[in-house]
Design a protein around this motif. Structure first.
Motif, PDB file in Angstrom:
ATOM      1  N   ILE A 126      -2.307  -4.550   7.964  1.00  0.00           N
ATOM      2  CA  ILE A 126      -2.167  -3.261   8.673  1.00  0.00           C
ATOM      3  C   ILE A 126      -3.363  -2.341   8.407  1.00  0.00           C
ATOM      4  O   ILE A 126      -3.902  -1.727   9.315  1.00  0.00           O
ATOM      5  CB  ILE A 126      -0.852  -2.562   8.255  1.00  0.00           C
TER       6      ILE A 126
ATOM      7  N   LEU B 157      -3.605   2.066   9.312  1.00  0.00           N
ATOM      8  CA  LEU B 157      -3.260   3.034   8.261  1.00  0.00           C
ATOM      9  C   LEU B 157      -4.330   3.017   7.167  1.00  0.00           C
ATOM     10  O   LEU B 157      -4.987   2.002   6.952  1.00  0.00           O
ATOM     11  CB  LEU B 157      -1.904   2.652   7.643  1.00  0.00           C
ATOM     12  N   PRO B 158      -4.494   4.144   6.460  1.00  0.00           N
ATOM     13  CA  PRO B 158      -5.510   4.181   5.396  1.00  0.00           C
ATOM     14  C   PRO B 158      -5.158   3.222   4.263  1.00  0.00           C
ATOM     15  O   PRO B 158      -3.984   3.059   3.936  1.00  0.00           O
ATOM     16  CB  PRO B 158      -5.462   5.630   4.895  1.00  0.00           C
ATOM     17  N   LEU B 159      -6.203   2.617   3.684  1.00  0.00           N
ATOM     18  CA  LEU B 159      -5.989   1.677   2.579  1.00  0.00           C
ATOM     19  C   LEU B 159      -5.794   2.415   1.261  1.00  0.00           C
ATOM     20  O   LEU B 159      -5.294   1.852   0.297  1.00  0.00           O
ATOM     21  CB  LEU B 159      -7.201   0.761   2.455  1.00  0.00           C
ATOM     22  N   LEU B 160      -6.260   3.648   1.206  1.00  0.00           N
ATOM     23  CA  LEU B 160      -6.182   4.410  -0.040  1.00  0.00           C
ATOM     24  C   LEU B 160      -5.509   5.752   0.214  1.00  0.00           C
ATOM     25  O   LEU B 160      -5.631   6.305   1.313  1.00  0.00           O
ATOM     26  CB  LEU B 160      -7.597   4.664  -0.589  1.00  0.00           C
TER      27      LEU B 160
ATOM     28  N   GLU C 146       0.643   2.183  -7.430  1.00  0.00           N
ATOM     29  CA  GLU C 146      -0.194   3.381  -7.533  1.00  0.00           C
ATOM     30  C   GLU C 146      -1.656   3.009  -7.724  1.00  0.00           C
ATOM     31  O   GLU C 146      -2.541   3.635  -7.165  1.00  0.00           O
ATOM     32  CB  GLU C 146       0.292   4.279  -8.679  1.00  0.00           C
ATOM     33  N   GLN C 147      -1.889   1.967  -8.507  1.00  0.00           N
ATOM     34  CA  GLN C 147      -3.276   1.535  -8.712  1.00  0.00           C
ATOM     35  C   GLN C 147      -3.860   0.994  -7.419  1.00  0.00           C
ATOM     36  O   GLN C 147      -4.996   1.287  -7.071  1.00  0.00           O
ATOM     37  CB  GLN C 147      -3.322   0.461  -9.783  1.00  0.00           C
ATOM     38  N   MET C 148      -3.071   0.209  -6.707  1.00  0.00           N
ATOM     39  CA  MET C 148      -3.582  -0.437  -5.505  1.00  0.00           C
ATOM     40  C   MET C 148      -3.971   0.587  -4.445  1.00  0.00           C
ATOM     41  O   MET C 148      -5.025   0.483  -3.830  1.00  0.00           O
ATOM     42  CB  MET C 148      -2.522  -1.392  -4.960  1.00  0.00           C
ATOM     43  N   PHE C 149      -3.129   1.588  -4.256  1.00  0.00           N
ATOM     44  CA  PHE C 149      -3.413   2.573  -3.219  1.00  0.00           C
ATOM     45  C   PHE C 149      -4.103   3.827  -3.762  1.00  0.00           C
ATOM     46  O   PHE C 149      -4.257   4.809  -3.038  1.00  0.00           O
ATOM     47  CB  PHE C 149      -2.116   2.970  -2.500  1.00  0.00           C
ATOM     48  N   SER C 150      -4.514   3.778  -5.026  1.00  0.00           N
ATOM     49  CA  SER C 150      -5.174   4.935  -5.662  1.00  0.00           C
ATOM     50  C   SER C 150      -4.335   6.201  -5.534  1.00  0.00           C
ATOM     51  O   SER C 150      -4.837   7.263  -5.173  1.00  0.00           O
ATOM     52  CB  SER C 150      -6.556   5.184  -5.070  1.00  0.00           C
TER      53      SER C 150
ATOM     54  N   SER D  45      -1.785  -4.022   3.138  1.00  0.00           N
ATOM     55  CA  SER D  45      -3.181  -3.569   3.044  1.00  0.00           C
ATOM     56  C   SER D  45      -4.071  -4.434   3.920  1.00  0.00           C
ATOM     57  O   SER D  45      -4.930  -3.934   4.647  1.00  0.00           O
ATOM     58  CB  SER D  45      -3.689  -3.669   1.606  1.00  0.00           C
ATOM     59  N   TYR D  46      -3.850  -5.752   3.792  1.00  0.00           N
ATOM     60  CA  TYR D  46      -4.733  -6.662   4.513  1.00  0.00           C
ATOM     61  C   TYR D  46      -4.491  -6.619   6.026  1.00  0.00           C
ATOM     62  O   TYR D  46      -5.429  -6.425   6.800  1.00  0.00           O
ATOM     63  CB  TYR D  46      -4.554  -8.092   3.981  1.00  0.00           C
TER      64      TYR D  46
ATOM     65  N   MET E 152      -0.023  -5.781  -0.853  1.00  0.00           N
ATOM     66  CA  MET E 152      -1.251  -6.523  -0.557  1.00  0.00           C
ATOM     67  C   MET E 152      -1.265  -6.976   0.899  1.00  0.00           C
ATOM     68  O   MET E 152      -2.279  -6.880   1.589  1.00  0.00           O
ATOM     69  CB  MET E 152      -1.380  -7.733  -1.491  1.00  0.00           C
TER      70      MET E 152
ATOM     71  N   VAL F 188       6.747   2.064   2.260  1.00  0.00           N
ATOM     72  CA  VAL F 188       7.434   0.911   2.857  1.00  0.00           C
ATOM     73  C   VAL F 188       7.443  -0.263   1.872  1.00  0.00           C
ATOM     74  O   VAL F 188       8.468  -0.926   1.684  1.00  0.00           O
ATOM     75  CB  VAL F 188       6.781   0.512   4.198  1.00  0.00           C
TER      76      VAL F 188
ATOM     77  N   TYR G 218      -6.494  -3.195   6.734  1.00  0.00           N
ATOM     78  CA  TYR G 218      -7.839  -3.753   6.870  1.00  0.00           C
ATOM     79  C   TYR G 218      -8.060  -4.392   8.241  1.00  0.00           C
ATOM     80  O   TYR G 218      -8.952  -3.989   8.990  1.00  0.00           O
ATOM     81  CB  TYR G 218      -8.055  -4.772   5.749  1.00  0.00           C
TER      82      TYR G 218
END
Lengths: 540, 311
Positions: free
Chosen positions: B154, B161-164, B251-255, B151-152, B148, B179, B156
């Motif tokens: 780095i 880096l891509p979020l998905l 896996e769910q978070m990053f699809s 994602s936020y 999380m 990582v 967003y």
């Protein structure tokens, strides 16, 4: 020296892995849309859930479809002739229709598509489309494997003519065949790929606006490119579409805001953050979320006054405003608004207060009815079990509190269970009240009215007068008088509301964030499918 | 050793057989059926059950399943992805989960060993501080929280880096999940590596080596590293199986189209064949990893003799 070396090593270790990556690349003329879950199947005849239906709308076309104004329009059909008795539909196909590999698309492909839907060996969960939503000739026997699929009432006298024979009139049949379950299927191609049909991009043909060029079962990412053979290829503007499954709502929102997604669904608390955002758009669905009353076994609920008291004790506006929030609307009737237009161009459910007397929030009146009901059954207190699928705890807690507050002597016991268990309990009738919902498959009030027919396999409501009226609606040839049919359907809804046959709560909506500059995205009248062929994205 | 491996393989086959039988029996107690659809009539549900052979007694289903499995057929999915062969589901998804799990393992292990050994060898305060900080955070904070934060900050805010996960840029879209998952591994490995290396450094044979005047480099490479690796490898095996079977949340978070969420989805959808096939694959994976681990012991420490008589 050692210290310096250690520090340098540590820093390299932690940040080195993150280096070397540039900004995201975007592909022009492509649009990225989020999906809340993976499609269960992209085989049009097997499609049975919202996500699969959404995916199918990109690479599937049917006889009829909808334009951006939600008006029915012929897509693969040129025209239709309906027999005087309303039982035979003769569709004339457009000329030079082609599949995405260039082979001709003919009426025989529709015959095969319909037969696959009915075939028990295919095992489609959407088989009720042929037996319940409408009744195609011999469909019941074919789906039960009693007679061969070739006996199904569909035929192709020539390459451009497709004929469907029905057992009872179905005035909404053209709207029904917009569903992708009724899409064509090429028999030669199907036999060539065999069991692998529709399990990868190579094993499915497209007749819709886009060709699927990347897919695997339960895919998290599906990619489409424009189909040059699509019948209306001229109006398709995007060269590609990327569907990205994003199960995590927060991640979807961040991906939208960072520009990776162009369209995303949004709900709950996150939707609240977007209120007032011009990019937020809400689409209603033709859905009825309600409390199913067990009329079969619960003595107290056999009393009409008690049922009506329960219905009138719920403040739907407060529930929607405080708990359900964006997208949803309170509903105090059977049919949700905005999906069925009557013969005189009025919305069938345009008046939200039509059943104010029967179901409108009125705690005082509810208490009176409650006390009357209790005296009629000779009880001073009633305990009811309210069963619901896990995840609806706040909503059900609120319903419980409202009912108990207005109705002295009432105790509601909440019981949550996994949805599959709730479904099993529902079929066995082991509950007093049950929170459930229904989404219309086609834009006609019978979608919902059918639930309350005693032969319905979903609910246990049994009212011979209602059954009779419902049968009359089903067998009535609407082409003789649409007005009469609409009136009969209103009578049916009146009957259900007067009898407090259910406790309606709300109708669901879907909120989307659609990037400024993206146009051509619309939902079908029932809100379960989407209209995407004119999708466009202005490149700045 | 060959005899030992044979014995282990036979025990493994029996274990897998028992696991399958227990699973078959347990699945019968699950409420509902794979065909939980309000719109299906009881006749239609019965037909679907007949189509997939679910109307037959459990024991017949079981032996038929074993028979098909011998031929490499794990059956088809009933409800998650109807009619799709499960081998197809796994073939598409396992490589991605394994790739991400494998790289997390490599990254976590290399970083953990470096951190642990460096802290043990150099008595630096700064290094000790980093070690304490990273291992504490790595062990205490679950990987999804790292995910999380990454994602936020780095993905967003930093837009680096891509979020998905995106098949068009598989490398850059794998970095954050790799990582995030490797930090926990790093912390565990680092702690083991440091403790073991510390113990080995105090041992008599290292003292003797020093007395013999061997160089620091030789002592570290030949004695300390080799002897401290044994317990680390034991820990790695468990971590590796965990990583290779995928992380549901990550896996769910990053699809990520991996197997992480497949088992949970299959259980909630009563998709028996997917549940059984996945459990079988996971069990087999665990058994194989444990076997490889035992063989690795032999390679690293020649004193270990598997199943044989002591020399």
């Amino acid at each position: 020296m050692k210290k310096k070396l250690c520090i340098v090593l540590m820093c390299l270790l932690m940040i080195g892995t993150l280096g070397g990556c540039g900004r995201l690349k975007t592909v022009e003329q492509e649009i990225s849309i989020s999906l809340p879950g993976s499609p269960v199947s992209v085989d049009p005849q097997l499609v049975n859930d919202t996500n699969s239906g959404f995916v199918a709308s990109f690479n599937t076309a049917c006889l009829y479809g909808y334009d951006l104004n939600k008006e029915l329009k012929p897509v693969l059909a040129e025209s239709v002739e309906i027999s005087d008795d309303g039982l035979t539909y003769t569709f004339h196909l457009k000329k030079d229709l082609k599949w995405s590999d260039g082979r001709p698309l003919t009426a025989a492909d529709f015959v095969y598509g319909f037969r696959r839907l009915a075939d028990p060996d295919v095992g489609s969960n959407s088989v009720y489309m042929l037996t319940d939503s409408c009744t195609v000739k011999n469909a019941v026997d074919v789906t039960q494997g009693k007679i061969p699929v070739t006996e199904l009432g569909v035929s192709a006298p020539d390459a451009l003519t497709f004929v469907v024979e029905l057992e009872t009139p179905c005035p909404y049949f053209c709207a029904l065949v917009t569903m992708c379950n009724f899409a064509p299927c090429n028999e030669d191609f199907y036999h060539t790929v065999g069991k692998k049909y529709a399990t990868s991009a190579d094993t499915i043909l497209s007749c819709g606006p886009f060709i699927m060029d990347r897919y695997e079962p339960l895919a998290m990412q599906i990619h489409f490119k424009k189909n040059p053979y699509y019948v209306d290829a001229d109006i398709v503007k995007m060269s590609g579409v990327n569907l990205q499954v994003v199960a995590n709502a927060q991640q979807a929102l961040m991906s939208y805001e960072s520009g990776y997604l162009d369209i995303t669904t949004i709900s709950g608390e996150l939707a609240d953050l977007a209120v007032g955002d011009p990019e937020l758009q809400e689409f209603p669905t033709a859905s009825l979320m309600f409390l199913d009353i067990n009329h079969r076994t619960c003595a107290a609920l056999k009393n009409k006054n008690i049922r009506m008291a329960l219905t009138k004790s719920i403040d739907r506006n407060s529930i929607v405003k405080n708990i359900l929030k964006t997208g949803n609307q309170p509903l105090a009737r059977v049919n949700p608004p905005g999906y069925y237009i009557e013969w005189d161009n009025k919305d069938f459910s345009g008046d939200p207060d039509q059943y104010k007397e029967q179901a409108g929030y009125d705690p005082q009146k509810a208490k009176e009815l409650w006390e009357k009901g209790l005296s009629e059954i000779g009880e001073s207190a009633v305990t009811l079990t309210l069963l619901y699928a896990s995840g609806n705890d706040n909503l059900m807690e609120s319903v419980k509190q409202q009912m108990e507050k207005s109705l002295p002597g009432l105790t509601i016991k909440l019981k949550s269970a996994p949805s599959k268990e709730v479904y099993e309990t529902q079929t066995k009738g082991g509950y007093d009240l049950l929170f459930t919902g229904w989404f219309a498959d086609y834009a006609d009030p019978t979608s919902f009215l059918a639930l309350f027919n005693s032969s319905s396999k979903v609910l246990g409501y049994n009212n011979p007068d209602y059954d009779k009226l419902y049968d009359n609606i089903q067998t009535f040839d609407a082409t003789s008088s649409f007005k009469k049919r609409d009136e009969m359907m209103h009578q049916a809804e009146d009957m259900l509301m007067n009898d407090a046959a259910l406790i309606p709560l709300f109708t669901k909506g879907q909120a989307y964030l659609i990037r400024n500059g993206v146009t051509g995205f619309q939902m079908t009248p029932t809100g379960v499918g989407c209209i995407i062929e004119e999708l466009n994205k202005e490149v700045k | 050793m060959a005899r030992y491996i044979c014995k282990r393989l036979i025990i493994s086959v029996i274990t897998l057989f028992v696991i399958l039988l227990v699973l078959f029996l347990l699945l019968q107690f699950m409420p509902g059926s794979p065909f939980n659809d309000q719109k299906l009539s009881p006749e239609q549900v019965a037909q679907l059950k007949e189509k997939y052979g679910l109307d037959q007694p459990v024991i017949i289903q079981f032996f038929r399943y074993i028979g098909n499995m011998m031929k490499g057929d794990l059956g088809v999915s009933y409800s998650l992805s109807p009619n799709t062969p499960i081998t197809d589901l796994l073939v598409n998804r396992f490589p991605i989960t394994m790739k991400i799990g494998f790289f997390s393992m490599i990254l976590g292990t290399v970083a953990g060993l470096l951190l642990g050994f460096l802290t043990a060898f150099f008595k630096s305060r700064i290094l000790k501080f980093f070690y304490n900080l990273l291992t504490l955070i790595g062990i205490a904070v679950p990987s999804y929280l790292f995910a999380m934060c990454f994602s936020y900050f780095i993905g967003y805010k930093g837009e680096m880096l891509p979020l998905l996960y995106d098949f068009r840029s598989p490398f850059s879209s794998s970095i954050m999940p790799v990582v995030a998952m490797s930090l926990g591994v790093m912390a565990v490995i680092a702690r083991f590596a440091k403790t073991e290396a510390g113990d080995v450094m105090k041992s008599d044979y290292v003292l003797l080596a020093r007395c013999q005047g061997l160089s620091n480099r030789t002592i570290i490479m030949k004695y300390i590293l080799r002897n401290s690796l044994m317990p680390v490898i034991t820990v790695m095996a468990g971590l590796l199986v965990g990583l290779l079977t995928g992380s549901l949340v990550i896996e769910q978070m990053f699809s990520i189209p991996g197997v992480g969420g497949l088992l949970t989805n299959a259980i909630s959808a009563n998709d028996y064949s997917v549940v059984i096939a996945l459990s079988f694959v996971y069990s087999a994976l665990y058994i194989v990893v444990m076997l490889i681990l035992d063989i690795l012991y032999c390679v690293i420490d020649p004193r270990v003799r598997l199943g044989g008589k002591p020399e």
